[in-house]
Motif scaffolding. Structure first.
Motif, PDB file in Angstrom:
ATOM      1  N   TYR A 148      76.408  46.640  25.057  1.00 52.72           N
ATOM      2  CA  TYR A 148      76.014  46.599  23.606  1.00 52.72           C
ATOM      3  C   TYR A 148      76.641  47.747  22.991  1.00 52.72           C
ATOM      4  N   CYS A 149      77.308  47.305  21.551  1.00 49.49           N
ATOM      5  CA  CYS A 149      77.812  48.591  21.111  1.00 49.49           C
ATOM      6  C   CYS A 149      76.859  49.035  19.815  1.00 49.49           C
ATOM      7  N   ALA A 150      76.963  50.072  19.693  1.00 55.63           N
ATOM      8  CA  ALA A 150      76.064  50.661  18.694  1.00 55.63           C
ATOM      9  C   ALA A 150      76.513  51.708  17.680  1.00 55.63           C
ATOM     10  N   ALA A 151      75.975  51.767  16.576  1.00 53.45           N
ATOM     11  CA  ALA A 151      76.594  52.579  15.607  1.00 53.45           C
ATOM     12  C   ALA A 151      75.595  53.686  14.902  1.00 53.45           C
ATOM     13  N   GLY A 152      75.854  54.920  14.940  1.00 55.49           N
ATOM     14  CA  GLY A 152      75.059  56.158  14.682  1.00 55.49           C
ATOM     15  C   GLY A 152      75.633  56.926  13.779  1.00 55.49           C
ATOM     16  N   ILE A 153      74.642  57.719  13.228  1.00 59.64           N
ATOM     17  CA  ILE A 153      75.074  58.852  12.235  1.00 59.64           C
ATOM     18  C   ILE A 153      75.990  59.770  13.053  1.00 59.64           C
ATOM     19  N   THR A 154      75.523  60.503  14.132  1.00 57.25           N
ATOM     20  CA  THR A 154      76.362  61.481  14.854  1.00 57.25           C
ATOM     21  C   THR A 154      76.342  60.889  16.257  1.00 57.25           C
ATOM     22  N   LEU A 155      77.283  61.504  16.999  1.00 56.11           N
ATOM     23  CA  LEU A 155      77.605  61.291  18.542  1.00 56.11           C
ATOM     24  C   LEU A 155      76.485  61.429  19.162  1.00 56.11           C
ATOM     25  N   GLY A 156      75.787  62.890  18.829  1.00 55.54           N
ATOM     26  CA  GLY A 156      74.563  63.024  19.350  1.00 55.54           C
ATOM     27  C   GLY A 156      73.357  62.080  19.331  1.00 55.54           C
ATOM     28  N   ALA A 157      73.490  61.541  18.009  1.00 59.78           N
ATOM     29  CA  ALA A 157      72.200  60.534  17.887  1.00 59.78           C
ATOM     30  C   ALA A 157      72.377  59.456  18.913  1.00 59.78           C
ATOM     31  N   ILE A 158      73.720  58.941  19.234  1.00 63.49           N
ATOM     32  CA  ILE A 158      73.991  57.806  20.119  1.00 63.49           C
ATOM     33  C   ILE A 158      73.453  58.216  21.544  1.00 63.49           C
ATOM     34  N   VAL A 159      73.892  59.450  21.811  1.00 63.83           N
ATOM     35  CA  VAL A 159      73.916  59.797  23.065  1.00 63.83           C
ATOM     36  C   VAL A 159      72.115  59.849  23.406  1.00 63.83           C
ATOM     37  N   ARG A 160      71.368  60.310  22.695  1.00 62.36           N
ATOM     38  CA  ARG A 160      70.074  60.588  22.632  1.00 62.36           C
ATOM     39  C   ARG A 160      69.349  59.214  22.485  1.00 62.36           C
ATOM     40  N   ASP A 161      69.940  58.301  21.882  1.00 65.97           N
ATOM     41  CA  ASP A 161      69.504  57.028  21.572  1.00 65.97           C
ATOM     42  C   ASP A 161      68.590  57.224  20.688  1.00 65.97           C
ATOM     43  N   THR A 162      68.855  57.637  19.308  1.00 64.75           N
ATOM     44  CA  THR A 162      68.016  57.855  18.289  1.00 64.75           C
ATOM     45  C   THR A 162      68.617  57.554  16.970  1.00 64.75           C
ATOM     46  N   GLN A 163      68.060  57.067  15.947  1.00 67.35           N
ATOM     47  CA  GLN A 163      68.809  57.078  14.767  1.00 67.35           C
ATOM     48  C   GLN A 163      69.978  56.125  14.958  1.00 67.35           C
ATOM     49  N   ILE A 164      69.781  55.067  15.584  1.00 65.63           N
ATOM     50  CA  ILE A 164      71.048  54.143  15.764  1.00 65.63           C
ATOM     51  C   ILE A 164      71.006  53.244  14.487  1.00 65.63           C
ATOM     52  N   GLU A 165      72.058  53.263  13.900  1.00 61.71           N
ATOM     53  CA  GLU A 165      72.105  52.430  12.831  1.00 61.71           C
ATOM     54  C   GLU A 165      72.455  50.931  12.732  1.00 61.71           C
ATOM     55  N   SER A 166      73.015  50.464  13.831  1.00 62.48           N
ATOM     56  CA  SER A 166      73.213  49.298  13.888  1.00 62.48           C
ATOM     57  C   SER A 166      73.589  48.700  15.319  1.00 62.48           C
ATOM     58  N   TRP A 167      72.989  47.621  15.841  1.00 55.67           N
ATOM     59  CA  TRP A 167      73.434  47.206  17.296  1.00 55.67           C
ATOM     60  C   TRP A 167      74.534  45.976  17.238  1.00 55.67           C
ATOM     61  N   GLY A 168      75.418  45.686  18.270  1.00 58.56           N
ATOM     62  CA  GLY A 168      76.005  44.350  18.276  1.00 58.56           C
ATOM     63  C   GLY A 168      75.258  43.670  19.176  1.00 58.56           C
ATOM     64  N   GLN A 169      75.655  42.286  19.276  1.00 58.28           N
ATOM     65  CA  GLN A 169      74.772  41.270  20.012  1.00 58.28           C
ATOM     66  C   GLN A 169      74.962  41.363  21.730  1.00 58.28           C
ATOM     67  N   GLY A 170      75.872  42.118  22.160  1.00 58.98           N
ATOM     68  CA  GLY A 170      75.972  42.371  23.694  1.00 58.98           C
ATOM     69  C   GLY A 170      76.961  41.280  24.091  1.00 58.98           C
ATOM     70  N   THR A 171      77.779  41.774  25.013  1.00 59.50           N
ATOM     71  CA  THR A 171      78.758  40.976  25.709  1.00 59.50           C
ATOM     72  C   THR A 171      78.582  41.148  27.243  1.00 59.50           C
ATOM     73  N   LYS A 172      78.341  39.991  28.079  1.00 60.00           N
ATOM     74  CA  LYS A 172      78.175  40.205  29.515  1.00 60.00           C
ATOM     75  C   LYS A 172      79.305  40.546  30.267  1.00 60.00           C
ATOM     76  N   VAL A 173      78.993  41.614  31.314  1.00 62.84           N
ATOM     77  CA  VAL A 173      80.075  41.887  31.947  1.00 62.84           C
ATOM     78  C   VAL A 173      79.616  41.634  33.499  1.00 62.84           C
ATOM     79  N   THR A 174      80.132  41.137  34.351  1.00 59.00           N
ATOM     80  CA  THR A 174      79.741  40.476  35.726  1.00 59.00           C
ATOM     81  C   THR A 174      80.966  41.083  36.738  1.00 59.00           C
ATOM     82  N   VAL A 175      80.614  41.977  37.676  1.00 55.90           N
ATOM     83  CA  VAL A 175      81.601  42.391  38.620  1.00 55.90           C
ATOM     84  C   VAL A 175      81.119  41.877  39.937  1.00 55.90           C
ATOM     85  N   SER A 176      81.775  41.182  40.616  1.00 54.75           N
ATOM     86  CA  SER A 176      81.592  40.742  41.919  1.00 54.75           C
ATOM     87  C   SER A 176      82.113  41.378  43.130  1.00 54.75           C
ATOM     88  N   SER A 177      81.271  41.319  44.108  1.00 59.35           N
ATOM     89  CA  SER A 177      81.821  42.376  45.119  1.00 59.35           C
ATOM     90  C   SER A 177      82.525  41.546  46.320  1.00 59.35           C
TER      91      SER A 177
END
Length: 123
Positions: free
Chosen positions: A94-123
């Motif tokens: 998921y991508c996310a937008a925030g006011i500051t880099l720190g806010a995103i790192v702490r997962d606080t004050q996230i302004e907006s979220w994307g819908q997600g894209t699935k990544v599958t890694v096979s062994s």
């Protein structure tokens, strides 16, 4: 700002993939951006973030040296280049937008979220 993630898919372990997050809205260049992921049965975790100008980045230890976050403010897009992928990288990203880099790192004050894209890694 509205976010649209894309580029996920199936890749073999050791391979590479680049996912993107396109933003709509005039505030993109003033926002820090980041990526989170959620593996099946696990909680969402922070992966990486980048400051509004791209000059500062931060990565979780498990992806350091393998993943690279970048942004193109002219295209309102943030990218995540993933190299040397491992099965444990399998998740919805998921991508996310925030006011500051720190806010995103702490997962606080996230302004907006994307819908997600699935990544599958096979062994």
């Amino acid at each position: 700002v509205q976010l649209q993630a894309s580029g996920g898919g199936l890749v073999q372990a050791g391979g590479s993939l680049r996912i993107s997050c396109a933003a709509s809205g005039r505030s993109f260049s003033s926002l820090a951006m980041g990526w989170f992921r959620q593996a099946p049965g696990k909680e969402r975790e922070f992966v990486t973030a980048i400051s509004w100008g791209g000059g500062s980045t931060y990565y979780v230890d498990s992806v350091k040296g393998r993943f690279t976050i970048s942004r193109d403010n002219a295209k309102n897009t943030v990218y995540l280049q993933m190299n040397s992928l491992k099965p444990e990288d399998t998740a919805v990203y998921y991508c996310a937008a925030g006011i500051t880099l720190g806010a995103i790192v702490r997962d606080t004050q996230i302004e907006s979220w994307g819908q997600g894209t699935k990544v599958t890694v096979s062994s």
